[in-house]
Design an enzyme around this catalytic site. Structure first.
Site: not given
Length: 512
Positions: A45, A146, A170
């Site tokens: 990420k 996210s 997330s």
């Protein structure tokens, strides 16, 4: 990866992987591999620092930021021989539930509604759409946020495992929406050093894979105390579970599984309710006792989270002012990145330069949350909002402690429904989008380990539905064991192709 580019899963791709592959092959031939991950493609990420590789955290203010060091978890992946294929798309600074708030544009789920695709595995949008804004297509669905890019990277086979971060769901929400496994350990079990901070007391690195066995493997290799992280826990994780396994019995004989009644929220779809019932029945089939429990603070937890998280973010993101680092916009509208000596001659005032830089560098959702957080910490209302939210957080912790006095794990949905369409997500009010976190936020506030396992697909849309297992703090080992049992019995009944890509089996079979 080329075929998945229309999904916008990656912010940065590592294009030349050939040298790393050759070195890994040579080590394997000589029997001197660096570790179980040697040569395995992984994604990270874009809020984990990677030396020499741009780290944006999904924000315009960091589009040119190239860290000089690796985050601890990235360094540990490299030490095991893992090959980084790219940095994945995300909601800006982790603020979002659908991966629609990114400086490089939304990420799109590889899953389509049954009307558009009836295959049993996810598929990327046709390469003919590579020049089309895929998220504007009528059947495009969000991957969850996210950590949406990490979920898509795993679901499409671009990576066999991915790092994500979970502040209020997330990792778990994207896992549920895309049909992969999402694992959030207890707060402090995985190092946060090198993770761009959103909410320091909640941010928890998490893992996304195609099987629980792969999640267990990654966790075993990455967990451990990090002296660089003040919140990193020392000592080994020991399960406090009272579960006494029955020798020769069914896989989960004697396990008590709690069903939190308050998770049956008004927003829950009928498909999700049915998936929850199926999951409970499957666990009962392998010997578990199903017990209803009460978590009375569930509704209040979401409200408390959306005070605490913005408040901490308003402090953490104060550093992105364009003076020390980040995008700088001057009062006359000129832009540059990082510090400059033009302040005195260009900016009309320091305040005007800071305001212009932050307004240009931060997206709408980040600005919204920073305003909420700054207000919540203001002297006139801090007691009424922030301190009250902290009291609710303590009540949530106590709620879970009481529940775990009667059961070993909890089983609940990870989301109220299937992934919404991108068109629907764009039209939602902010508060409607926040409601997607209602089932994941409580475990985050309590710092508990939680695992999402894909169980069934919705009958109407043929889209993944994942269930969430929550365990007592530091009970990762038991949680993963129960997760593997749920995964196994669910696969037996669905015969899906969800787990064809596996680190554990040391091969990669493209889902596309």
């Amino acid at each position: 990866m080329e075929r998945t580019r229309p999904l916008n899963a990656f912010v940065t791709e590592v294009l030349n992987l050939h040298p790393a592959a050759i070195r890994s092959d040579a080590r394997r031939l000589s029997g001197q591999t660096l570790g179980p991950l040697d040569g395995i493609p992984v994604a990270v990420k874009d809020n984990f620092c990677t030396e020499g590789v741009t780290t944006t955290a999904g924000s315009r203010t960091l589009l040119r930021y190239s860290p000089q060091y690796d985050a601890t978890l990235v360094a540990r992946l490299h030490a095991e021989g893992a090959v980084l294929v790219g940095k994945t798309n995300m909601d800006e600074f982790g603020m979002g539930s659908f991966n629609m708030h990114s400086a490089v544009g939304p990420c799109v789920s590889p899953w389509a509604a049954r009307a558009a695709a009836s295959a049993s595995t996810p598929s990327a949008t046709s390469s003919s759409a590579s020049n089309v804004a895929v998220h504007h297509l009528p059947n495009a669905r969000v991957p969850g946020g996210s950590s949406g890019g990490s979920a898509v990277a795993v679901a499409t086979g671009c990576a066999l495992g991915a790092l994500g971060s979970d502040t209020g769901g997330s990792v778990r929400l994207p896992a549920a929406y895309t049909g992969v496994v999402g694992f959030k350990p207890s707060y402090g079990r995985l190092s946060r050093w090198g993770l761009v901070a959103y909410t320091s007391s909640l941010d928890t690195p998490g893992l996304m894979t195609n099987s629980v066995a792969d999640a267990r493997l990654l966790y075993t290799l990455l967990e451990g105390h990090d002296p660089l992280d003040a919140t990193s826990l020392k000592g080994s994780a020991k399960s406090p579970s009272r579960w006494n396994r029955t020798p020769g019995g069914l896989a989960l004989q004697g396990l008590r599984v709690g069903i939190p009644q308050e998770y049956a929220v008004e927003e829950m779809s009928e498909a999700t309710r049915e998936a929850w019932e199926v999951g409970a029945a499957r666990l009962r089939d392998v010997g578990a006792d199903i017990v209803p429990v009460s978590l009375e603070t569930t509704a209040a937890a979401l409200a408390a989270y959306y005070v605490i998280a913005p408040a901490e973010a308003s402090s953490n993101l104060a550093r992105f002012d364009g003076v020390r680092y980040g995008l700088r916009r001057f009062a006359n509208g000129d832009e540059t990145a990082g510090a400059s000596e033009r302040d005195a001659e260009v900016a009309s005032s320091l305040h005007a330069a800071l305001a212009a830089s932050r307004s240009a560098g931060f997206g709408e959702e980040v600005q919204r949350r920073l305003l909420v957080g700054t207000y919540a910490l203001s002297g006139e209302v801090v007691g009424r909002f922030f301190m009250q939210a902290q009291r609710v957080r303590r009540a949530v912790v106590q709620d879970f402690q009481r529940a775990f006095g009667h059961v070993d794990v909890l089983l609940a949905p990870a989301s109220p429904g299937v992934a919404p369409l991108c068109i629907e997500a764009r039209e939602m009010l902010a508060t409607e989008a926040y409601a997607a976190d209602v089932m994941t936020v409580p475990a985050s506030l309590a710092g508990l380990p939680a695992l999402v396992v894909p169980v069934v697909r919705s009958a109407a849309e043929n889209l993944p539905l994942g269930l969430q297992l929550i365990a007592p703090r530091m009970a990762e080992s038991m949680l993963l064991e129960v997760g593997q049992a749920l995964e196994h019995v669910a696969a037996e009944h669905t015969h899906s192709g969800t787990y064809t890509v596996s680190i554990s089996h040391d091969h990669m079979s493209s889902l596309l």
